[in-house]
Design a protein around this motif. Structure first.
Motif, PDB file in Angstrom:
ATOM      1  N   THR A  32       7.332  -8.409  -1.028  1.00 25.88           N
ATOM      2  CA  THR A  32       6.325  -8.507  -2.083  1.00 25.88           C
ATOM      3  C   THR A  32       5.229  -7.510  -1.819  1.00 25.88           C
ATOM      4  OG1 THR A  32       5.115 -10.202  -0.871  1.00 25.88           O
ATOM      5  CG2 THR A  32       6.725 -10.975  -2.475  1.00 25.88           C
ATOM      6  N   GLY A  37       2.659  -4.103  -2.103  1.00 26.45           N
ATOM      7  CA  GLY A  37       2.839  -2.792  -1.529  1.00 26.45           C
ATOM      8  C   GLY A  37       3.441  -1.791  -2.471  1.00 26.45           C
ATOM      9  N   LEU A  46       6.157   1.733  -2.866  1.00 25.69           N
ATOM     10  CA  LEU A  46       7.572   1.959  -2.573  1.00 25.69           C
ATOM     11  C   LEU A  46       7.773   2.307  -1.108  1.00 25.69           C
ATOM     12  CD1 LEU A  46      10.447   2.281  -3.546  1.00 25.69           C
ATOM     13  CD2 LEU A  46       9.906   4.641  -4.167  1.00 25.69           C
ATOM     14  N   SER A  86       8.434  -0.283   2.079  1.00 31.06           N
ATOM     15  CA  SER A  86       8.837  -1.610   1.640  1.00 31.06           C
ATOM     16  C   SER A  86      10.325  -1.701   1.388  1.00 31.06           C
ATOM     17  CB  SER A  86       8.094  -1.995   0.362  1.00 31.06           C
ATOM     18  OG  SER A  86       6.714  -2.088   0.611  1.00 31.06           O
ATOM     19  N   ARG A 108      15.538   2.246  -1.845  1.00 31.74           N
ATOM     20  CA  ARG A 108      14.626   3.267  -2.369  1.00 31.74           C
ATOM     21  C   ARG A 108      15.341   4.154  -3.390  1.00 31.74           C
ATOM     22  NH1 ARG A 108      13.068   5.047   2.106  1.00 31.74           N
ATOM     23  NH2 ARG A 108      11.165   3.818   2.288  1.00 31.74           N
ATOM     24  N   HIS A 132      12.850  -7.255  -3.526  1.00 27.39           N
ATOM     25  CA  HIS A 132      11.894  -6.186  -3.196  1.00 27.39           C
ATOM     26  C   HIS A 132      10.923  -5.983  -4.363  1.00 27.39           C
ATOM     27  CE1 HIS A 132      14.412  -5.167   0.255  1.00 27.39           C
ATOM     28  NE2 HIS A 132      15.440  -5.191  -0.569  1.00 27.39           N
ATOM     29  N   THR A 134       8.175  -4.711  -5.193  1.00 29.25           N
ATOM     30  CA  THR A 134       7.107  -3.766  -4.888  1.00 29.25           C
ATOM     31  C   THR A 134       6.351  -3.422  -6.168  1.00 29.25           C
ATOM     32  OG1 THR A 134       8.534  -1.867  -5.275  1.00 29.25           O
ATOM     33  CG2 THR A 134       8.519  -2.791  -3.046  1.00 29.25           C
TER      34      THR A 134
END
Length: 569
Positions: A6, A8, A10, A13, A19, A387, A389
């Motif tokens: 959670t 933050g 990219l 994280s 990515r 993720h 983000t």
């Protein structure tokens, strides 16, 4: 191993694979959504010919045509909401509060105006109320020969849109009625509280927020509706924003881009205002309810069921019957009779290369859009689950934009973005099937993404963590651990996309080109040219295709997530 799930940005994280996945998804949304909408805003905010700041916007908003179309949109949409709310709330009460033997089929028939394509329902109502109505003419209730169809008016547009969007209010109100706690109702009855006070003090506060929210959703849909105003408003000289955009682009082409961009922004502002108000209504007026078993109707009401059948026959069955009867006549103006019934109109349209091509194009676009949307939605739902983000949350919000704003706005953004040659490759997508596919992908992705995301929320994150521990790569975790849990939701979303996209008109009306016709465009074009029997035949075939998809979805219902098919309890 940094596995922040959670907050933050990219960097830091996501792992390498995640990515890349987030970057590909961002590029997809940038190409299909952000870029077209950014071009739209840029064109609307451009200076005038004399360099005046916001000159294009000022000139367009000051135009009498804009004022007339704005008033037409607000008047017809507002009146249609009154019809939608009255019908939707009454039908939801009848279906939810009484024990009906035919509840399932009645629910499907109530939802039919939303399931059947907009242009098909509009054409069906035109045939029902026309001078040659095969249902009303034998009863002496049709308008006199040579007179204008009464639906070619602001009131006619409001009536047809009101019936078409009524299921949005019905679904919202019925969902609220299902949350009624049975214990609370029974306690009120035991205490001797009269039924009217139970209704005013218990039931009304529960359903009011949902009913108002459903009405605002119906208003938003009416503002962006193109099929009904085009088929009823253009012949009746009733101007609304969607048809004004269509006429400006048809008449002036890309030269009118700035003006129609302003009109599109105006529609977006109205729709956004209604959706914001809807959110406030749900947040401020929602009534907290005690936990308990939900209310189940026990009272049989044969009279209510009879009245319900009469209503659905009038709003759902009669228009389609008139459409089918018209499609079976050999020519316009021929009175209906069994001796005159002919399949020639169907034979002629099926022999027409453009019609056959339109069906093939629509199926290709709908199925292709559904498949690509599933391919995009499943990995993105994985990111939203594991993720979340800042980038993932931003993408999650952005993908909703093409579904929330009117379809005309999306189509116009596509024209502005893809009319010039694409950078690097030097190819323009305008006038090709590709621009239609990009528009469909942008518009209908949320129909797959939302059910898949909801299904992903039920998957234990520990399952993915266990996969990491044993060394499973991203693709293996997606395919073996994540996909089985969301596959039923993905299939349900794909079915919804096909049902919605196969007869789409709003996007296609602005983006189609010769050789790239769609079913919705053919229905509109044939009716506009005066070939009513041919238009009716194509519309009947398209409606039959939609019903076949509904039947397939019903057969698959046991494997689909609960609540995906609104006509099933």
């Amino acid at each position: 191993m940094a596995l922040a799930t959670t907050g933050g940005g990219l960097g830091g994280s996501l792992g390498g694979g995640e990515r890349v996945l987030a970057g590909l998804t961002a590029a997809y949304v940038l190409f299909t959504t952000f870029w077209p909408l950014a071009e739209l805003f840029s064109a609307a905010l451009a200076p005038g010919e004399d360099g005046t700041v916001l000159g294009v916007m000022r000139e367009t908003l000051a135009s009498r045509a804009t004022g007339r179309a704005l008033w037409g949109s607000l008047a017809t949409s507002g009146l249609s909401v009154l019809i939608s709310a009255g019908l939707g709330i009454a039908l939801a009460f009848a279906v939810s509060l009484f024990r009906l033997r035919s509840r399932a089929i009645l629910t499907f028939l109530i939802l039919m105006p939303l399931i059947v394509p907009s242009q098909t329902m509009a054409l069906a109502w035109i045939e029902l109320f026309g001078a040659g109505s095969p249902l009303l003419a034998p009863l002496g209730l049709a308008p006199a020969a040579g007179t204008t169809n009464p639906l070619y008016s602001a009131g006619g547009i409001a009536l047809v849109m009101g019936v078409e969007h009524m299921p949005l209010v019905f679904i919202a109100t019925r969902a609220a009625l299902r949350t009624l706690p049975a214990d609370l109702i029974e306690a009120a009855r035991i205490l001797g509280i009269p039924p009217h006070r139970i209704g005013a003090g218990i039931i009304l506060p529960v359903i009011l927020p949902s009913a108002v929210a459903g009405g605002l959703l119906a208003f938003t849909a009416a503002i962006g509706n193109f099929g009904v105003p085009a088929l009823l408003g253009i012949p009746g000289r009733v101007s609304v924003l969607t048809t004004l955009i269509y006429q400006r682009l048809n008449g002036f082409g890309p030269a009118a881009a700035g003006q129609v961009a302003v009109l599109a922004m105006l529609m977006t502002a109205i729709a956004a205002g209604a959706l914001i108000l809807r959110g406030l209504v749900l947040a401020r007026l929602a009534v907290p309810l005690p936990a308990g078993r939900p209310f189940e109707p026990t009272r049989r009401a044969p009279l209510v069921e009879t009245v319900l059948w009469l209503v659905v026959l009038a709003i759902s069955i009669a228009p389609l019957v008139a459409l089918v009867m018209t499609a079976l006549l050999p020519a316009i103006g021929v009175p209906f009779g069994l001796e005159r019934v002919s399949l020639d109109p169907f034979s002629r349209v099926l022999a027409n290369d453009a019609v056959r091509r339109a069906f093939a194009n629509s199926l290709f676009l709908a199925v292709g859009c559904a498949l690509v949307s599933v391919i995009v939605a499943v990995p993105f739902a994985y990111l939203t689950r594991h993720h979340r983000t800042l980038l993932v949350r931003a993408i999650d919000v952005a993908v909703e934009a093409p579904w929330v704003v009117p379809g005309t706005v999306v189509a116009l953004g596509m024209i502005l973005a893809f009319l010039p040659p694409l950078p690097l490759v030097g190819i323009s997508l305008y006038g090709t099937m590709a621009i239609l596919m990009v528009a469909y992908l942008a518009r209908f992705l949320p129909l797959v993404l939302r059910p898949v995301t909801a299904a992903a929320a039920a998957i234990d994150p520990a399952l993915d963590e266990a996969g990491r521990i044993v060394g499973a790569g991203l693709l293996r975790r997606l395919g073996v651990l994540f996909l089985p849990g969301v596959l039923p939701a993905a299939v349900a979303g794909a079915i919804l996309v096909v049902m919605t996209a196969v007869n789409e008109l709003t996007l296609s009306a602005l983006l189609w080109s010769s050789g790239h016709e769609t079913i919705g465009v053919m229905v509109f074009a044939l009716q506009y040219e005066g070939s009513s029997t041919a238009a009716a035949a194509v519309a009947v075939l398209s409606a039959a295709m939609v019903f076949a998809i509904c039947a397939l979805a019903t057969l698959l219902a046991r494997w689909l997530p609960q609540g995906m098919l609104p006509w099933r309890d």
